[in-house]
Scaffold this motif. Structure first.
Motif, PDB file in Angstrom:
ATOM      1  N   THR A   8       6.160 -19.280 -18.733  1.00 46.19           N
ATOM      2  CA  THR A   8       5.541 -18.054 -18.058  1.00 46.19           C
ATOM      3  C   THR A   8       4.286 -17.889 -18.691  1.00 46.19           C
ATOM      4  O   THR A   8       4.355 -18.424 -20.000  1.00 46.19           O
ATOM      5  CB  THR A   8       6.487 -16.865 -18.311  1.00 46.19           C
ATOM      6  N   MET A  18       0.323  -8.892 -16.939  1.00 44.50           N
ATOM      7  CA  MET A  18       0.989  -9.506 -15.906  1.00 44.50           C
ATOM      8  C   MET A  18       1.775 -10.866 -16.232  1.00 44.50           C
ATOM      9  O   MET A  18       1.448 -11.247 -17.313  1.00 44.50           O
ATOM     10  CB  MET A  18       0.014 -10.102 -14.720  1.00 44.50           C
ATOM     11  N   GLY A  20       2.891 -14.275 -15.082  1.00 44.88           N
ATOM     12  CA  GLY A  20       2.773 -15.517 -14.184  1.00 44.88           C
ATOM     13  C   GLY A  20       3.745 -16.467 -14.490  1.00 44.88           C
ATOM     14  O   GLY A  20       4.288 -16.647 -15.454  1.00 44.88           O
ATOM     15  N   HIS A  21       4.090 -17.277 -13.245  1.00 44.52           N
ATOM     16  CA  HIS A  21       5.035 -18.624 -13.622  1.00 44.52           C
ATOM     17  C   HIS A  21       3.981 -19.569 -13.319  1.00 44.52           C
ATOM     18  O   HIS A  21       3.575 -20.028 -12.157  1.00 44.52           O
ATOM     19  CB  HIS A  21       6.099 -18.448 -12.530  1.00 44.52           C
ATOM     20  N   GLY A  42       6.219  -8.582  -5.323  1.00 42.88           N
ATOM     21  CA  GLY A  42       6.030  -8.842  -6.757  1.00 42.88           C
ATOM     22  C   GLY A  42       6.655 -10.415  -6.571  1.00 42.88           C
ATOM     23  O   GLY A  42       7.491 -10.633  -5.696  1.00 42.88           O
ATOM     24  N   PRO A  43       6.257 -11.292  -7.576  1.00 41.07           N
ATOM     25  CA  PRO A  43       6.951 -12.324  -7.789  1.00 41.07           C
ATOM     26  C   PRO A  43       8.586 -12.522  -7.723  1.00 41.07           C
ATOM     27  O   PRO A  43       8.910 -11.747  -8.757  1.00 41.07           O
ATOM     28  CB  PRO A  43       6.282 -13.056  -8.935  1.00 41.07           C
ATOM     29  N   ASP A  65       1.239 -12.710 -10.554  1.00 37.94           N
ATOM     30  CA  ASP A  65       1.781 -11.288 -10.650  1.00 37.94           C
ATOM     31  C   ASP A  65       1.042 -10.173 -10.078  1.00 37.94           C
ATOM     32  O   ASP A  65      -0.280 -10.263  -9.826  1.00 37.94           O
ATOM     33  CB  ASP A  65       2.332 -10.795 -12.089  1.00 37.94           C
ATOM     34  N   GLY A  69       5.059  -7.581 -14.324  1.00 32.97           N
ATOM     35  CA  GLY A  69       6.122  -8.167 -14.427  1.00 32.97           C
ATOM     36  C   GLY A  69       7.398  -7.486 -13.835  1.00 32.97           C
ATOM     37  O   GLY A  69       8.560  -7.960 -13.948  1.00 32.97           O
ATOM     38  N   TYR A  71       9.583  -6.472 -10.270  1.00 31.07           N
ATOM     39  CA  TYR A  71       9.933  -6.806  -8.766  1.00 31.07           C
ATOM     40  C   TYR A  71      10.264  -5.493  -8.051  1.00 31.07           C
ATOM     41  O   TYR A  71      11.216  -4.890  -8.595  1.00 31.07           O
ATOM     42  CB  TYR A  71      10.911  -7.825  -8.802  1.00 31.07           C
TER      43      TYR A  71
END
Length: 246
Positions: A8, A18, A20-21, A42-43, A65, A69, A71
């Motif tokens: 992450t 944010m 992200g992955h 969202g992710p 994102d 963070g 969803y």
């Protein structure tokens, strides 16, 4: 299956932190990269698995994102955040550029070979990056046939591929026509694929009609759309050679 690594990444955008992955292919060499944008919620694990699948194909992939963070599985909360965002190109561009900067800064990324692939709101962000003149090799957008401000599509510097369900009430034929007219007038190398019988968000396994009328998963067309995205990347952003094991 090729060995990949994931982690992450936290970064600032839109006044939020944010999350992200990031998925990395095997090896230590530089690779072409894909910025992956999520639907308006969202992710989720869906986008994270897609980033992992792209890494297995040899790409560096960042699922970015939208909501700090979170969803947003409540449709009303999601719309309350996404509708103003979709109406504000500068906010979308800021979110996109912040994620693009993270991806470019990754040592495994070839900064001259990046594509944007996005779904729904994430696809709209990718298109706005293109309209802002971002250096991208390809843009793919599903369920996001959004049009931009007059004349700005001429700044898109790469092929644009778009996919939409034939039964999508959120992206109806009039919206498809407006999008393709914008791309054509700007001289963009564009393609549009209409997937028969598919609703909005047809690519997302966790979506059903209970979320919102006109929204639903279509497994067969989802598989086809994914293959079309992979084919676009192979055309515009080929992975040369096999990943080198560490």
């Amino acid at each position: 299956m090729r060995t990949i690594t994931t982690r992450t990444v936290a970064y600032p955008a839109d006044g939020l932190t944010m999350i992200g992955h990031l998925a990395l292919p095997a090896g230590a060499d530089r690779r072409p990269a894909v910025l992956l944008g999520p639907e308006g919620m969202g992710p989720s694990d869906v986008e994270r698995r897609r980033a992992d699948a792209l890494a297995e194909l040899g790409y560096v992939a960042l699922a970015f994102d939208l909501h700090g963070g979170r969803y947003l599985d409540d449709p009303e909360e999601m719309l309350a955040r996404c509708m103003p965002l979709l109406a504000d190109p500068e906010r979308m561009r800021d979110i996109g550029h912040a994620a693009l900067d993270v991806l470019r800064a990754e040592p495994r990324t070839d900064p001259d070979r990046i594509a944007a692939v996005g779904y729904g709101t994430g696809g709209a962000v990718g298109l706005e990056l293109g309209r802002d003149g971002a250096d991208l090799r390809a843009i793919a957008t599903i369920n996001a046939l959004t049009t931009g401000r007059p004349g700005e599509a001429a700044r898109i510097r790469c092929p644009v591929w778009a996919g939409v369900g034939s039964q999508d009430p959120i992206m109806p034929p009039a919206q498809r026509d407006a999008f393709t007219a914008e791309m054509q007038a700007a001289g963009v190398d564009w393609r549009l694929v209409v997937y028969g019988g598919a609703l909005h968000a047809f690519h997302h396994p966790t979506v059903d009609h209970a979320v919102r009328p006109g929204v639903g998963y279509h497994p067969r067309q989802a598989r086809r759309a994914w293959r079309d995205v992979v084919d676009l990347l192979a055309e515009c952003l080929p992975v040369t050679g096999e990943p080198v094991s560490p």
